[in-house]
Design a protein around this motif. Sequence first.
Motif, PDB file in Angstrom:
ATOM      1  N   UNK A   1       0.597  -1.146   0.078  1.00  0.00           N
ATOM      2  CA  UNK A   1       0.004   0.020   0.314  1.00  0.00           C
ATOM      3  C   UNK A   1       0.815   1.371   0.390  1.00  0.00           C
ATOM      4  N   UNK A   2       0.286   2.878  -0.601  1.00  0.00           N
ATOM      5  CA  UNK A   2       1.035   3.251  -0.662  1.00  0.00           C
ATOM      6  C   UNK A   2       0.980   4.177   1.032  1.00  0.00           C
ATOM      7  N   UNK A   3       1.991   4.872   0.641  1.00  0.00           N
ATOM      8  CA  UNK A   3       2.517   5.558   2.414  1.00  0.00           C
ATOM      9  C   UNK A   3       1.302   7.033   2.725  1.00  0.00           C
TER      10      UNK A   3
ATOM     11  N   UNK B   1      -5.031   1.348  -1.615  1.00  0.00           N
ATOM     12  CA  UNK B   1      -4.362   1.746  -2.588  1.00  0.00           C
ATOM     13  C   UNK B   1      -2.402   1.848  -2.803  1.00  0.00           C
ATOM     14  N   UNK B   2      -2.666   0.942  -4.087  1.00  0.00           N
ATOM     15  CA  UNK B   2      -0.924   0.200  -4.006  1.00  0.00           C
ATOM     16  C   UNK B   2      -0.516   0.754  -4.707  1.00  0.00           C
ATOM     17  N   UNK B   3       0.843   1.552  -4.228  1.00  0.00           N
ATOM     18  CA  UNK B   3       2.146   1.428  -5.392  1.00  0.00           C
ATOM     19  C   UNK B   3       2.382   0.606  -6.514  1.00  0.00           C
TER      20      UNK B   3
ATOM     21  N   UNK C   1      -2.491   2.446  -7.731  1.00  0.00           N
ATOM     22  CA  UNK C   1      -3.073   0.863  -8.917  1.00  0.00           C
ATOM     23  C   UNK C   1      -4.895   1.217  -7.548  1.00  0.00           C
ATOM     24  N   UNK C   2      -5.398   1.681  -7.578  1.00  0.00           N
ATOM     25  CA  UNK C   2      -6.672   1.570  -6.719  1.00  0.00           C
ATOM     26  C   UNK C   2      -7.530   0.693  -6.667  1.00  0.00           C
TER      27      UNK C   2
ATOM     28  N   UNK D   1      -2.554  -6.845   2.840  1.00  0.00           N
ATOM     29  CA  UNK D   1      -1.882  -5.389   2.560  1.00  0.00           C
ATOM     30  C   UNK D   1      -1.003  -4.570   3.528  1.00  0.00           C
ATOM     31  N   UNK D   2      -1.781  -4.497   4.836  1.00  0.00           N
ATOM     32  CA  UNK D   2      -1.568  -3.632   5.539  1.00  0.00           C
ATOM     33  C   UNK D   2      -0.168  -3.359   5.585  1.00  0.00           C
TER      34      UNK D   2
END
Length: 220
Positions: A1-3, A27-29, A40-41, A120-121
């Motif tokens: 996940x994005x920061x 929300x993925x980087x 990528x959402x 994911x987290x």
Amino acid sequence: LVDDDARSESVVGLIAWLRQRFVETYLFDATSDLNVPTVYCLLTSEYDDRCSQVVGAAAGRRMCDAAEKAVLEAVSIMRIVRERRKAVAGPEDIGDVLDGASYMGERTRSGAFDFLTEGAEKRRRRCREPLPESATAALKTVVDRLHRLGYRAVRVDRTVKELREAGLTAVNMVVPDLQPMSLDPFAQFKAHPRLYEAPARMGYGAHGEEELNPWPQPFA
């Protein structure tokens, strides 16, 4: 996940607004070796049979810009898919730009997205370095990165007479060495070298063709 640094006030507000409607946001980087901030959402809705999962993606000069655009795209696609009347029974019925999203959006296919949501987290990444604020400098940065990878960028002037008379310009950029995408599950570009070389270059495992994700593209 994005920061969390990549989640602007607008993005945080959108995520809260969606959660109030029983929609979770991931929300993925998705930034590649080109180092252009990309997100990528994935939106998931546990109580929606027809639109249980929807995706969107976007790039920007900053991760927070890409995140906001990706969420807004996914939200708009979710609404369109919900209002659609066309049924997509299987991959063989995918014929237009929305069919893949409709087919993959059904709750019965939620398991196809487990590789993204499970754990994911624990997969958080620091915010990426932004591109320069200047449009000219940002373009030069991206072109220089393409050249370092040995990729050729071709500019195609698509400006028609009417646009030119209005003082406007239309340009397409084509980079043949990047991985092309097809929404048709039976016409995918599985022999492109980048599909197998880029993951290894970015530190991931490279899979053979028979090991690639078999599901149709959920994009719309």
